[in-house]
Write a protein that holds these residues in place. Structure first.
Motif, PDB file in Angstrom:
ATOM      1  N   LYS A 139       1.064  -1.358  -0.037  1.00  0.00           N
ATOM      2  CA  LYS A 139       0.402  -0.288  -0.067  1.00  0.00           C
ATOM      3  C   LYS A 139       1.364   1.414  -0.265  1.00  0.00           C
ATOM      4  O   LYS A 139       0.363   2.456  -0.823  1.00  0.00           O
ATOM      5  N   SER A 140       1.821   1.552   0.716  1.00  0.00           N
ATOM      6  CA  SER A 140       2.571   2.396   0.707  1.00  0.00           C
ATOM      7  C   SER A 140       3.514   2.486  -0.020  1.00  0.00           C
ATOM      8  O   SER A 140       3.462   3.806  -0.953  1.00  0.00           O
ATOM      9  N   THR A 141       3.931   1.606  -0.777  1.00  0.00           N
ATOM     10  CA  THR A 141       4.885   2.040  -2.104  1.00  0.00           C
ATOM     11  C   THR A 141       3.642   2.403  -3.053  1.00  0.00           C
ATOM     12  O   THR A 141       3.841   2.788  -3.836  1.00  0.00           O
ATOM     13  N   GLY A 200       9.156   2.264   8.210  1.00  0.00           N
ATOM     14  CA  GLY A 200       8.673   1.752   6.872  1.00  0.00           C
ATOM     15  C   GLY A 200       7.947   2.953   6.175  1.00  0.00           C
ATOM     16  O   GLY A 200       9.018   3.101   4.661  1.00  0.00           O
ATOM     17  N   ASP A 201       7.199   3.344   6.517  1.00  0.00           N
ATOM     18  CA  ASP A 201       6.308   4.996   5.770  1.00  0.00           C
ATOM     19  C   ASP A 201       7.146   5.677   5.219  1.00  0.00           C
ATOM     20  O   ASP A 201       7.537   6.188   4.108  1.00  0.00           O
ATOM     21  N   ARG A 202       7.817   5.693   6.357  1.00  0.00           N
ATOM     22  CA  ARG A 202       9.247   7.233   6.272  1.00  0.00           C
ATOM     23  C   ARG A 202      10.029   6.670   4.992  1.00  0.00           C
ATOM     24  O   ARG A 202      10.512   7.745   4.041  1.00  0.00           O
ATOM     25  N   VAL A 240      -5.365   7.574   1.115  1.00  0.00           N
ATOM     26  CA  VAL A 240      -5.813   7.372   2.540  1.00  0.00           C
ATOM     27  C   VAL A 240      -5.029   5.976   2.716  1.00  0.00           C
ATOM     28  O   VAL A 240      -5.589   5.372   2.288  1.00  0.00           O
ATOM     29  N   GLU A 241      -4.290   5.522   3.168  1.00  0.00           N
ATOM     30  CA  GLU A 241      -3.867   4.005   2.759  1.00  0.00           C
ATOM     31  C   GLU A 241      -4.253   3.588   4.775  1.00  0.00           C
ATOM     32  O   GLU A 241      -4.054   4.402   5.577  1.00  0.00           O
ATOM     33  N   THR A 242      -5.123   2.240   5.007  1.00  0.00           N
ATOM     34  CA  THR A 242      -5.331   1.796   6.160  1.00  0.00           C
ATOM     35  C   THR A 242      -5.452   0.014   5.379  1.00  0.00           C
ATOM     36  O   THR A 242      -5.366  -0.037   4.741  1.00  0.00           O
TER      37      THR A 242
HETATM   38 MG   LIG Z   1       2.145   0.841   5.004  1.00  0.00          MG
END
Ligand SMILES: [Mg+2]
Ligand SMILES: Nc1nc2c(ncn2[C@@H]2O[C@H](COP(=O)(O)OP(=O)(O)OP(=O)(O)O)[C@@H](O)[C@H]2O)c(=O)[nH]1
Length: 318
Positions: free
Chosen positions: A60-62, A96-98, A145-147
């Motif tokens: 998701k973050s990627t 990780g998100d950072r 918006v990531e969840t």
């Molecule tokens: Mg993520």
């Protein structure tokens, strides 16, 4: 106390610290929350809100980061809200998100914020939409918006976004499991990420089958597209953006966008009202009014329904 109108004005100019401050105010349920929300109201409605959900680690973050890059290429201002329903910590981005978002850290056209929901999903119900409003008012054209998809949060995120993206990945054993868990109802666009791995085609095929995409639909009905991506390399991201644009255009054409936003606003009001009412009733524990009602019930002079009606009308009048 902060000067809310000057904070809002600075946020409009795209000053990241003002945006951060406003989100902290709404997230922390500050006494200035109402003032902030009132100031933001006339400035909202311009942003297109995209929710991304899926099991932990699907990418998701990627994918979000790759979408940010794509939208920035179009010159759009982008807001990212990473909602972590499990983290008890507030405000701090996950490591990780950072890392995955770091390439956007110095871009003034991107605003990134992580948000914890204090270990209970109910938190998402009111805090995240208010943060979205801040980003919207601050002039973001697109808000991602990531969840993490853990049951209820999938449904919640779907109710908050204009368009919901559900991510799957092959070989995680989650594809069809997740599908069974209710994602079949909420995805407007499906992304099979990690298409560089074995099994991506099979996952896409299964999904296609589960969604009944082979079956006949009404001529104007939306068919959720399935896009294969390798988000880590930016592959399939343009196709994802295209699918999002198509969905948005379809919603606008059919009045679905306005309808979804009305439904969302109605749910927001309901959540806030129920929360407020519950808090007031909670405050009454040990209060004379409540114990007086309880006494009358025990004595047989009143039934609990009438008592509850009396309690609620007393609260709303007061
Ligand atoms: Mg993520
Ligand atoms: N092989 C491969 N790995 C990928 C791809 N996209 C992401 N990854 C990797 O998958 C791991 C998880 O990616 P994230 O983007 O953090 O996944 P996430 O869904 O945001 O994870 P959570 O927020 O922890 O739920 C990372 O190590 C990524 O580098 C891809 O397309 N192919």
């Amino acid at each position: 106390m902060q000067d809310v109108s000057s904070l809002v004005a600075q946020a409009r100019e795209g000053r990241p610290r003002a945006v951060a401050r406003l989100i902290s105010l709404v997230e922390g349920a500050s006494p200035q929350l109402r003032e902030v929300m009132a100031a933001l109201a006339p400035l909202t409605g311009g942003a297109y809100v995209v929710g991304l959900t899926g099991s932990p680690g699907v990418g998701k973050s990627t994918c979000t980061s790759a979408l940010v890059t794509a939208y920035r290429r179009q010159g759009r201002r982008v807001g990212v809200l990473a909602v972590d329903p499990s983290s008890p910590f507030s405000g701090g981005a996950l490591l990780g998100d950072r890392v995955r978002m770091s390439e956007h850290a110095s871009d003034p056209g991107v605003y990134i914020r992580s948000m914890a929901t204090r270990g209970h999903l109910g938190g998402l119900a009111w805090a995240a939409p208010q943060a979205v409003r801040v980003l919207d008012a601050a002039g973001c054209d697109v808000i991602l918006v990531e969840t993490v998809g853990v049951g209820q949060s999938e449904v919640e995120i779907a109710s908050q976004a204009d368009t919901s993206v559900v991510l799957l990945a092959p070989g995680m054993g989650d594809g069809i499991q997740a599908a069974k868990a209710g994602i079949l109802e909420i995805g407007d666009v499906y992304v099979v990420n990690k298409a560089d791995r074995d099994g991506a085609d099979a996952t896409a095929r299964e999904l296609n089958h589960m969604l009944g995409l082979g079956e006949a639909r009404g001529p104007g009905d939306w068919r959720p597209p399935i896009v294969k991506t390798v988000a880590a390399r930016g592959e399939g991201v343009d196709e994802t953006v295209e699918a999002l644009e198509k969905h948005r255009a379809w919603m606008e054409e059919r009045g679905v966008l306005a309808e979804r936003r009305r439904a969302r606003a109605a749910r927001e009001v309901e959540t806030i009202a129920v929360t407020a009412l519950r808090e007031r009733i909670g405050d009454l524990r040990g209060d004379r009014r409540l114990s007086a009602l309880a006494e009358r019930i025990v004595a047989g002079g009143l039934d609990p329904y009438r008592a509850a009606d009396e309690l609620v009308s007393g609260l709303t009048e007061g």
